[in-house]
Scaffold this active site. Structure first.
Site, mmCIF file in Angstrom:
data_model
loop_
_atom_site.group_PDB
_atom_site.id
_atom_site.type_symbol
_atom_site.label_atom_id
_atom_site.label_comp_id
_atom_site.label_asym_id
_atom_site.label_seq_id
_atom_site.Cartn_x
_atom_site.Cartn_y
_atom_site.Cartn_z
ATOM 1 N N SER A 102 0.833 -1.204 0.000
ATOM 2 C CA SER A 102 0.000 0.000 0.000
ATOM 3 C C SER A 102 0.871 1.259 0.000
ATOM 4 O O SER A 102 1.612 1.469 -0.958
ATOM 5 C CB SER A 102 -0.953 -0.085 1.203
ATOM 6 O OG SER A 102 -1.927 0.906 1.140
ATOM 7 N N ASP A 152 -10.385 -3.814 -5.409
ATOM 8 C CA ASP A 152 -9.694 -3.011 -4.382
ATOM 9 C C ASP A 152 -10.264 -1.589 -4.401
ATOM 10 O O ASP A 152 -10.121 -0.878 -5.399
ATOM 11 C CB ASP A 152 -8.183 -3.008 -4.699
ATOM 12 C CG ASP A 152 -7.347 -2.316 -3.619
ATOM 13 O OD1 ASP A 152 -7.882 -1.424 -2.934
ATOM 14 O OD2 ASP A 152 -6.165 -2.675 -3.497
ATOM 15 N N HIS A 183 -8.418 -4.566 -0.702
ATOM 16 C CA HIS A 183 -7.082 -3.986 -0.461
ATOM 17 C C HIS A 183 -6.245 -4.859 0.489
ATOM 18 O O HIS A 183 -5.117 -4.513 0.827
ATOM 19 C CB HIS A 183 -7.258 -2.575 0.122
ATOM 20 C CG HIS A 183 -6.018 -1.732 0.050
ATOM 21 N ND1 HIS A 183 -5.377 -1.434 -1.139
ATOM 22 C CD2 HIS A 183 -5.280 -1.118 1.022
ATOM 23 C CE1 HIS A 183 -4.312 -0.673 -0.885
ATOM 24 N NE2 HIS A 183 -4.233 -0.475 0.416
HETATM 25 C C1 MLT Z 1 -1.530 5.948 -0.019
HETATM 26 O O1 MLT Z 1 -1.933 6.928 0.567
HETATM 27 O O2 MLT Z 1 -0.341 5.706 -0.229
HETATM 28 C C2 MLT Z 1 -2.580 5.030 -0.538
HETATM 29 O O3 MLT Z 1 -3.819 5.671 -0.515
HETATM 30 C C3 MLT Z 1 -2.666 3.776 0.197
HETATM 31 C C4 MLT Z 1 -2.772 3.965 1.679
HETATM 32 O O4 MLT Z 1 -3.884 4.079 2.212
HETATM 33 O O5 MLT Z 1 -1.752 3.977 2.310
#
Ligand code: MLT
Length: 204
Positions: A102, A152, A183
């Site tokens: 992520s 996702d 996700h």
């Molecule tokens: C981010 O902010 O990098 C993406 O939205 C994934 C997350 O929630 O970290």
């Protein structure tokens, strides 16, 4: 940067750079490192940015909307940290494979979007396109594994297809693994990443 370094038993295997998701720590992905390459040295890093007390690798303005200036700055900061860590722990700077989930996958992708020799390969679990409208540096034959969810809600499938296309356009060899678990980071996608890593880097 706050981090953990664990020396592996096979010093020619790639060093795994572990990059956690939003709200995680440098401890989160250590079990993943064990599953992917138990003999590798591991460098697990904590993101330097705090969002409501949650660690991240760069600021965002809203869910999925990144603060580009901070992204570029933090990507440079991580890249410099890797140079220093390689010298301090005496490993080959050119032998690092990132494993990110992520937000951690997004900063790993950002390394590839901004630096030619940042990584020897990357495992990106549920990444997004870190930045649009820039030309990527050459990533000739760089092995990249992406895992993604058809459903996702944070990284829509089109985002994955766009990232894949941009990396392929820069010369990378991309393998994408699809699942239907939103996700979530699943055991089956980690097993797929481990099998891919074994073939790519350990000739298994
Ligand atoms: C981010 O902010 O990098 C993406 O939205 C994934 C997350 O929630 O970290």
């Amino acid at each position: 940067m706050i981090h953990i370094f664990q020396k592996g038993t096979n010093l020619s295997a790639p060093v795994l750079l572990l990059l956690h998701g939003t709200g995680g720590t440098e401890h989160d992905l250590l079990p993943l490192g064990q599953l992917i390459s138990p003999e590798s040295s591991v460098l697990s890093v904590r993101g330097n940015v705090l969002e409501n007390g949650m660690s991240r690798f760069f600021r965002r303005l809203a869910e999925g909307v990144f603060d580009e200036e901070d992204l570029v700055f933090r990507t440079g900061e991580l890249s410099n940290f890797l140079d220093r860590a390689a010298a301090q722990y005496e490993f080959d700077r050119r032998n690092i494979v990132a494993v990110g989930y992520s937000n951690g996958a997004n900063i790993a992708a950002s390394l590839l979007f901004h630096y030619e020799d940042a990584l020897r390969g990357a495992i990106l679990h549920h990444p997004m396109v870190p930045r649009r409208g820039i030309e990527l540096p050459p990533q000739r034959e760089l092995p990249v594994f992406i895992s993604a969810g058809h459903n996702d809600p944070i990284c829509p499938a089109q985002e994955t297809l766009d990232l894949e296309a941009l990396l392929i356009g820069a010369g990378a060899h991309v393998h994408t693994h699809w699942e239907y678990h939103g996700h979530q980071l699943t055991r089956s996608e980690v097993d797929a990443a481990a099998a891919w890593f074994g073939k790519q880097f350990l000739h298994k």
